[in-house]
Design a protein around this motif. Structure first.
Motif, PDB file in Angstrom:
ATOM      1  N   ASN A   1       0.973  -1.078  -0.162  1.00 15.17           N
ATOM      2  CA  ASN A   1       0.031  -0.051   0.011  1.00 15.17           C
ATOM      3  C   ASN A   1       1.184   1.171  -0.036  1.00 15.17           C
ATOM      4  OD1 ASN A   1      -1.892   2.184   0.481  1.00 15.17           O
ATOM      5  ND2 ASN A   1      -2.759   1.237   2.260  1.00 15.17           N
ATOM      6  N   ALA A   2       0.794   1.988  -0.946  1.00 13.48           N
ATOM      7  CA  ALA A   2       1.904   2.875  -1.340  1.00 13.48           C
ATOM      8  C   ALA A   2       1.715   4.120  -0.327  1.00 13.48           C
ATOM      9  CB  ALA A   2       1.663   3.536  -2.564  1.00 13.48           C
ATOM     10  N   HIS A   3       0.450   4.166   0.367  1.00 11.78           N
ATOM     11  CA  HIS A   3       0.230   5.224   1.435  1.00 11.78           C
ATOM     12  C   HIS A   3       1.027   5.011   2.511  1.00 11.78           C
ATOM     13  CE1 HIS A   3      -1.925   8.435   3.362  1.00 11.78           C
ATOM     14  NE2 HIS A   3      -2.540   7.631   4.196  1.00 11.78           N
TER      15      HIS A   3
ATOM     16  N   LEU B   1       5.316   7.402  -2.641  1.00 13.93           N
ATOM     17  CA  LEU B   1       4.496   7.646  -3.892  1.00 13.93           C
ATOM     18  C   LEU B   1       3.104   8.198  -3.240  1.00 13.93           C
ATOM     19  CD1 LEU B   1       3.974   6.990  -6.798  1.00 13.93           C
ATOM     20  CD2 LEU B   1       2.559   4.945  -6.035  1.00 13.93           C
ATOM     21  N   PRO B   2       3.237   9.467  -3.320  1.00 11.21           N
ATOM     22  CA  PRO B   2       2.091  10.312  -2.686  1.00 11.21           C
ATOM     23  C   PRO B   2       0.614  10.081  -3.132  1.00 11.21           C
ATOM     24  CG  PRO B   2       3.976  11.788  -3.296  1.00 11.21           C
ATOM     25  CD  PRO B   2       4.043  10.320  -3.722  1.00 11.21           C
TER      26      PRO B   2
ATOM     27  N   TYR C   1      -6.280   2.968   0.264  1.00 19.23           N
ATOM     28  CA  TYR C   1      -5.360   1.790  -0.372  1.00 19.23           C
ATOM     29  C   TYR C   1      -4.664   2.545  -1.852  1.00 19.23           C
ATOM     30  CZ  TYR C   1      -3.650  -2.199  -2.351  1.00 19.23           C
ATOM     31  OH  TYR C   1      -2.716  -3.175  -3.149  1.00 19.23           O
ATOM     32  N   GLN C   2      -3.367   2.308  -2.200  1.00 20.68           N
ATOM     33  CA  GLN C   2      -2.990   2.580  -3.322  1.00 20.68           C
ATOM     34  C   GLN C   2      -2.062   1.483  -3.565  1.00 20.68           C
ATOM     35  OE1 GLN C   2      -3.863   4.906  -5.931  1.00 20.68           O
ATOM     36  NE2 GLN C   2      -2.352   3.953  -7.476  1.00 20.68           N
ATOM     37  N   GLY C   3      -2.438   0.509  -4.582  1.00 19.78           N
ATOM     38  CA  GLY C   3      -1.610  -0.660  -4.881  1.00 19.78           C
ATOM     39  C   GLY C   3      -0.173  -0.386  -5.582  1.00 19.78           C
TER      40      GLY C   3
ATOM     41  N   GLU D   1       3.583  -3.170   7.720  1.00 25.80           N
ATOM     42  CA  GLU D   1       2.263  -2.459   7.551  1.00 25.80           C
ATOM     43  C   GLU D   1       2.090  -2.308   6.196  1.00 25.80           C
ATOM     44  OE1 GLU D   1       1.995   1.278   9.883  1.00 25.80           O
ATOM     45  OE2 GLU D   1       3.072   0.276  11.732  1.00 25.80           O
ATOM     46  N   ALA D   2       3.072  -1.953   5.398  1.00 25.69           N
ATOM     47  CA  ALA D   2       2.473  -1.609   3.846  1.00 25.69           C
ATOM     48  C   ALA D   2       2.146  -3.007   3.069  1.00 25.69           C
ATOM     49  CB  ALA D   2       3.841  -0.821   3.404  1.00 25.69           C
ATOM     50  N   ARG D   3       2.892  -4.045   3.483  1.00 24.76           N
ATOM     51  CA  ARG D   3       2.812  -5.098   2.640  1.00 24.76           C
ATOM     52  C   ARG D   3       1.518  -5.930   3.103  1.00 24.76           C
ATOM     53  NH1 ARG D   3       4.625 -10.156   4.277  1.00 24.76           N
ATOM     54  NH2 ARG D   3       5.534 -10.306   6.353  1.00 24.76           N
ATOM     55  N   GLN D   4       1.089  -5.893   4.434  1.00 24.61           N
ATOM     56  CA  GLN D   4       0.075  -6.516   4.817  1.00 24.61           C
ATOM     57  C   GLN D   4      -1.150  -5.759   4.965  1.00 24.61           C
ATOM     58  OE1 GLN D   4       1.574  -7.561   8.667  1.00 24.61           O
ATOM     59  NE2 GLN D   4       2.510  -9.618   7.831  1.00 24.61           N
ATOM     60  N   SER D   5      -1.285  -4.808   4.303  1.00 22.67           N
ATOM     61  CA  SER D   5      -2.404  -3.619   4.446  1.00 22.67           C
ATOM     62  C   SER D   5      -3.524  -4.565   3.448  1.00 22.67           C
ATOM     63  CB  SER D   5      -2.164  -2.434   3.740  1.00 22.67           C
ATOM     64  OG  SER D   5      -3.238  -1.661   3.393  1.00 22.67           O
ATOM     65  N   TYR D   6      -4.810  -4.101   4.045  1.00 16.83           N
ATOM     66  CA  TYR D   6      -5.742  -4.847   3.015  1.00 16.83           C
ATOM     67  C   TYR D   6      -5.997  -4.388   1.619  1.00 16.83           C
ATOM     68  CZ  TYR D   6     -10.246  -6.655   1.686  1.00 16.83           C
ATOM     69  OH  TYR D   6     -11.342  -7.188   0.868  1.00 16.83           O
ATOM     70  N   GLY D   7      -5.923  -5.071   0.638  1.00 14.26           N
ATOM     71  CA  GLY D   7      -5.843  -5.015  -0.602  1.00 14.26           C
ATOM     72  C   GLY D   7      -4.499  -5.450  -1.426  1.00 14.26           C
TER      73      GLY D   7
END
Length: 232
Positions: free
Chosen positions: A144-146, A164-165, A170-172, A208-214
């Motif tokens: 999740n780029a956020h 990546l602003p 979620y932003q893959g 956190e970024a890689r386990q984010s839903y999505g």
């Protein structure tokens, strides 16, 4: 793919590739793990290959696995969802692509074994990632780029909240993991949204970024010692 290696630190020497558009971060990660000859061939035929593979400008992790097989790169794709999570329909990031991609993605998962594409269901731990980086090669990771907060970028450009602003929730975005430092609890990666640079992130923030839903916790392990083909 050489680089600095010891028991506590690994940094793989991998050429950087910057994505051309907003949708091809995964393809740029693929190019980074190809041989120079295959990379040139893929770059020259990028749009044709995307059409041949059937995803055009909508790339899923299973598509990246098929591309790796196409170019003869040994890999293992791990995901917690074999197919498409129906809950993604509530995510704005997926809303516009699910209707046209869902069946295609399901078919690719179903046919993966017949095409030599290695897909396994399951969650990957950070220790699994570190062990692979130490022994085998780089790792393509959906994040999740956020939540992708680079320590180095934050110091140099404190106005940036992430690599990546983007807008929540979620932003893959695909990145290529290339190393780690156990003393600092940092992971090193190449972010295709930027020009040539090595980014770093804490282990906890990466999780956190890689386990984010999505993300479906999608991880593609690359085996650098595999024989490289010149197919395309």
């Amino acid at each position: 793919m050489g680089g600095a290696r010891n028991s506590e630190q690994v940094l793989l020497n991998i050429d950087h590739v910057q994505q051309r558009h907003t949708w091809d971060c995964g393809l740029a990660c693929i190019m980074m793990v190809l041989s120079p000859q295959s990379r040139t061939r893929f770059s020259a035929r990028l749009y044709q290959i995307c059409q041949e593979e059937g995803f055009d400008k909508s790339t899923w992790s299973i598509d990246l696995a098929y591309l790796l097989q196409r170019f003869g790169i040994k890999h293992r794709y791990m995901t917690v969802t074999l197919g498409v999570d129906p809950g993604f329909s509530t995510e704005s990031f997926y809303d516009h692509v699910l209707s046209k991609d869902a069946q295609r993605v399901l078919d690719r998962f179903r046919e993966a074994g017949n095409h030599g594409v290695v897909v396994e269901q399951g969650a990957v731990t950070l220790n699994n990632v570190i062990s692979h980086l130490r022994e085998e090669g780089p790792v393509i990771l959906l994040t999740n780029a956020h939540l992708l907060i680079c320590i180095r970028c934050a110091r140099a450009m404190p106005h940036l909240r992430s690599c990546l602003p983007c807008s929540p929730p979620y932003q893959g975005h695909y990145i290529l993991l290339i190393g780690f430092d156990l003393k600092k609890n940092h992971m090193y990666y190449r972010n295709p949204s930027f020009k040539n640079r090595i980014c770093s992130i804490s282990f906890s923030k990466l999780d956190e970024a890689r386990q984010s839903y999505g993300t479906d916790e999608d991880v593609i392990f690359i085996y650098s010692n595999s024989k490289r083909q010149n197919s395309s």
